[in-house]
Design a protein around this motif. Structure first.
Motif, PDB file in Angstrom:
ATOM      1  N   LEU A 174     -72.920 -43.026  15.586  1.00  0.00           N
ATOM      2  CA  LEU A 174     -73.250 -43.942  16.680  1.00  0.00           C
ATOM      3  C   LEU A 174     -74.334 -44.907  16.218  1.00  0.00           C
ATOM      4  O   LEU A 174     -75.037 -44.633  15.231  1.00  0.00           O
ATOM      5  CB  LEU A 174     -73.692 -43.172  17.930  1.00  0.00           C
ATOM      6  N   ASP A 175     -74.491 -46.015  16.929  1.00  0.00           N
ATOM      7  CA  ASP A 175     -75.465 -47.019  16.493  1.00  0.00           C
ATOM      8  C   ASP A 175     -76.513 -47.336  17.561  1.00  0.00           C
ATOM      9  O   ASP A 175     -77.269 -48.301  17.421  1.00  0.00           O
ATOM     10  CB  ASP A 175     -74.757 -48.319  16.069  1.00  0.00           C
ATOM     11  N   PHE A 176     -76.576 -46.515  18.622  1.00  0.00           N
ATOM     12  CA  PHE A 176     -77.574 -46.745  19.678  1.00  0.00           C
ATOM     13  C   PHE A 176     -78.933 -46.207  19.234  1.00  0.00           C
ATOM     14  O   PHE A 176     -79.048 -45.039  18.859  1.00  0.00           O
ATOM     15  CB  PHE A 176     -77.138 -46.064  20.974  1.00  0.00           C
ATOM     16  N   GLY A 177     -79.954 -47.047  19.261  1.00  0.00           N
ATOM     17  CA  GLY A 177     -81.273 -46.655  18.778  1.00  0.00           C
ATOM     18  C   GLY A 177     -81.945 -45.616  19.655  1.00  0.00           C
ATOM     19  O   GLY A 177     -82.058 -45.782  20.864  1.00  0.00           O
ATOM     20  N   ARG A 186     -79.584 -52.337  17.020  1.00  0.00           N
ATOM     21  CA  ARG A 186     -78.593 -51.468  16.386  1.00  0.00           C
ATOM     22  C   ARG A 186     -79.289 -50.450  15.499  1.00  0.00           C
ATOM     23  O   ARG A 186     -80.388 -50.687  14.994  1.00  0.00           O
ATOM     24  CB  ARG A 186     -77.621 -52.281  15.529  1.00  0.00           C
ATOM     25  N   GLY A 187     -78.628 -49.320  15.305  1.00  0.00           N
ATOM     26  CA  GLY A 187     -79.163 -48.287  14.429  1.00  0.00           C
ATOM     27  C   GLY A 187     -78.051 -47.661  13.608  1.00  0.00           C
ATOM     28  O   GLY A 187     -76.918 -48.153  13.581  1.00  0.00           O
ATOM     29  N   ASN A 188     -78.354 -46.564  12.953  1.00  0.00           N
ATOM     30  CA  ASN A 188     -77.394 -45.858  12.114  1.00  0.00           C
ATOM     31  C   ASN A 188     -77.668 -44.367  12.240  1.00  0.00           C
ATOM     32  O   ASN A 188     -78.542 -43.832  11.557  1.00  0.00           O
ATOM     33  CB  ASN A 188     -77.524 -46.328  10.664  1.00  0.00           C
ATOM     34  N   TYR A 189     -76.936 -43.705  13.124  1.00  0.00           N
ATOM     35  CA  TYR A 189     -77.234 -42.321  13.484  1.00  0.00           C
ATOM     36  C   TYR A 189     -75.981 -41.449  13.410  1.00  0.00           C
ATOM     37  O   TYR A 189     -74.850 -41.946  13.423  1.00  0.00           O
ATOM     38  CB  TYR A 189     -77.791 -42.241  14.909  1.00  0.00           C
ATOM     39  N   VAL A 190     -76.208 -40.152  13.359  1.00  0.00           N
ATOM     40  CA  VAL A 190     -75.119 -39.195  13.483  1.00  0.00           C
ATOM     41  C   VAL A 190     -75.542 -38.115  14.474  1.00  0.00           C
ATOM     42  O   VAL A 190     -76.664 -37.616  14.427  1.00  0.00           O
ATOM     43  CB  VAL A 190     -74.750 -38.560  12.119  1.00  0.00           C
ATOM     44  N   ALA A 191     -74.640 -37.824  15.414  1.00  0.00           N
ATOM     45  CA  ALA A 191     -74.849 -36.727  16.360  1.00  0.00           C
ATOM     46  C   ALA A 191     -74.144 -35.493  15.803  1.00  0.00           C
ATOM     47  O   ALA A 191     -73.017 -35.582  15.302  1.00  0.00           O
ATOM     48  CB  ALA A 191     -74.296 -37.087  17.736  1.00  0.00           C
ATOM     49  N   VAL A 192     -74.814 -34.335  15.892  1.00  0.00           N
ATOM     50  CA  VAL A 192     -74.296 -33.105  15.279  1.00  0.00           C
ATOM     51  C   VAL A 192     -74.250 -31.994  16.327  1.00  0.00           C
ATOM     52  O   VAL A 192     -75.252 -31.710  16.998  1.00  0.00           O
ATOM     53  CB  VAL A 192     -75.171 -32.654  14.085  1.00  0.00           C
ATOM     54  N   GLY A 193     -73.092 -31.374  16.458  1.00  0.00           N
ATOM     55  CA  GLY A 193     -72.942 -30.196  17.311  1.00  0.00           C
ATOM     56  C   GLY A 193     -72.776 -28.958  16.454  1.00  0.00           C
ATOM     57  O   GLY A 193     -72.019 -28.972  15.472  1.00  0.00           O
ATOM     58  N   THR A 194     -73.470 -27.884  16.799  1.00  0.00           N
ATOM     59  CA  THR A 194     -73.438 -26.645  16.014  1.00  0.00           C
ATOM     60  C   THR A 194     -73.181 -25.456  16.935  1.00  0.00           C
ATOM     61  O   THR A 194     -72.908 -25.625  18.127  1.00  0.00           O
ATOM     62  CB  THR A 194     -74.764 -26.430  15.268  1.00  0.00           C
ATOM     63  N   PHE A 195     -73.315 -24.260  16.368  1.00  0.00           N
ATOM     64  CA  PHE A 195     -73.199 -23.060  17.186  1.00  0.00           C
ATOM     65  C   PHE A 195     -74.396 -22.913  18.131  1.00  0.00           C
ATOM     66  O   PHE A 195     -74.375 -22.070  19.030  1.00  0.00           O
ATOM     67  CB  PHE A 195     -73.087 -21.815  16.302  1.00  0.00           C
ATOM     68  N   GLU A 196     -75.446 -23.694  17.918  1.00  0.00           N
ATOM     69  CA  GLU A 196     -76.556 -23.735  18.869  1.00  0.00           C
ATOM     70  C   GLU A 196     -76.142 -24.592  20.071  1.00  0.00           C
ATOM     71  O   GLU A 196     -75.322 -25.509  19.932  1.00  0.00           O
ATOM     72  CB  GLU A 196     -77.805 -24.330  18.216  1.00  0.00           C
ATOM     73  N   PRO A 197     -76.695 -24.343  21.259  1.00  0.00           N
ATOM     74  CA  PRO A 197     -76.280 -25.096  22.456  1.00  0.00           C
ATOM     75  C   PRO A 197     -76.962 -26.452  22.593  1.00  0.00           C
ATOM     76  O   PRO A 197     -77.097 -26.967  23.705  1.00  0.00           O
ATOM     77  CB  PRO A 197     -76.687 -24.149  23.592  1.00  0.00           C
ATOM     78  N   ARG A 198     -77.397 -27.037  21.491  1.00  0.00           N
ATOM     79  CA  ARG A 198     -78.068 -28.339  21.537  1.00  0.00           C
ATOM     80  C   ARG A 198     -77.373 -29.328  20.600  1.00  0.00           C
ATOM     81  O   ARG A 198     -76.703 -28.931  19.651  1.00  0.00           O
ATOM     82  CB  ARG A 198     -79.538 -28.197  21.144  1.00  0.00           C
ATOM     83  N   ILE A 199     -77.575 -30.616  20.873  1.00  0.00           N
ATOM     84  CA  ILE A 199     -77.021 -31.685  20.051  1.00  0.00           C
ATOM     85  C   ILE A 199     -78.175 -32.390  19.359  1.00  0.00           C
ATOM     86  O   ILE A 199     -79.115 -32.847  20.011  1.00  0.00           O
ATOM     87  CB  ILE A 199     -76.231 -32.692  20.911  1.00  0.00           C
TER      88      ILE A 199
END
Length: 277
Positions: A174-177, A186-199
């Motif tokens: 995603l590119d939302f700052g 604009r930005g340069n980001y990655v959202a990560v989902g894991t076995f933890e209940p947080r993003i």
């Protein structure tokens, strides 16, 4: 094992990524989190000790002497100690050379400034490069590897990486700052989902980052234990299995979880604005 992939839009990555410097607040946060982890480990160890004590004191198992089941043999210990006494790391240092500083060492070429310049050039990202984000796990250690593909040399290499708290299940670019760069166009980001209940949302243009720029969900372990995986209106209570960013309404991120809910997050405020069960 590579469990998730995401392409980064071509040309959006910073040409020269910045290197993160730890602040006093982050050091304090690190100490606080470490203390909390130690407390949790002590609590779990105490609970396990109580269970082990009940098993060892079971009259039906007394004859098996389980308390000393895995104790090493005395003779084997003696042999191991004898072997250790005969081997020393620094038993032979004859012929080693020592230098007061790097300039005197003939094996080192160049100076520190040249090394810094070479490193900065290696970290440079060109507009023609293709960037790929990989969620990877090896030997129970999970991380995100930010890879660059150079079309001219036809090579793919890891540009930088960062550690994850648990096994990754989903990634979304995603590119939302957010975080330190909130409000930027604009930005340069990655959202990560894991076995933890947080993003976790990480800035891909920052090297050596110790923490994500934004975390969606609650860090209150007591609240998560009370929920016991049951759906909650404000945060996930189980593994985050899917992510989808809205390229039109750029502040919105959707997530799906093993807690049987789909949530819509407002990245501008870091809160859940809608939950669907």
């Amino acid at each position: 094992m590579i469990s998730a992939l995401a392409w980064v839009r071509k040309g959006v990555a910073a040409e020269r990524p910045t290197r993160h410097e730890m602040t006093e607040e982050e050091y304090a946060r690190l100490q606080s989190e470490a203390a909390a982890e130690i407390d949790d480990a002590k609590r779990e160890l105490k609970e396990k000790s109580m269970v082990d004590s009940e098993i060892l004191n079971d009259p039906a198992l007394k004859d098996f002497d389980l308390e000393h089941y895995d104790s090493p043999d005395d003779e084997a210990d003696a042999e191991a100690a004898e072997a250790a006494d005969g081997a020393h790391i620094f038993s032979n240092i004859k012929g080693l050379s020592f230098y007061n500083d790097d300039e005197e060492d003939p094996h080192l070429v160049g100076n520190g400034q040249d090394a810094d310049e070479d490193e900065a050039e290696e970290e440079r990202v060109f507009a023609t490069d293709n960037m790929l984000v990989m969620a990877k796990t090896e030997d129970d250690i999970s991380n995100i590897e930010v890879c660059v593909f150079e079309s001219e040399s036809d090579s793919l290499f890891v540009h930088h990486d960062f550690m994850l708290p648990a096994f990754p299940l989903a990634v979304e670019w995603l590119d939302f700052g957010v975080g330190r760069k909130a409000g930027q166009a604009r930005g340069n980001y990655v959202a990560v989902g894991t076995f933890e209940p947080r993003i976790e949302i990480w800035d891909l243009d920052t090297l050596d980052a110790a923490y994500p720029d934004l975390v969606l969900g609650t860090a209150d372990k007591k609240a998560l234990r009370r929920a016991r995986g049951q759906p909650h209106a404000d945060f996930h209570t189980d593994a985050v299995m899917g992510l989808s960013w809205n390229g039109n309404a750029r502040n919105l991120l959707a997530s799906s979880s093993a807690d049987t809910t789909v949530k819509l997050w407002d990245l501008a405020h870091g809160t859940c604005v809608q939950s669907y069960a």
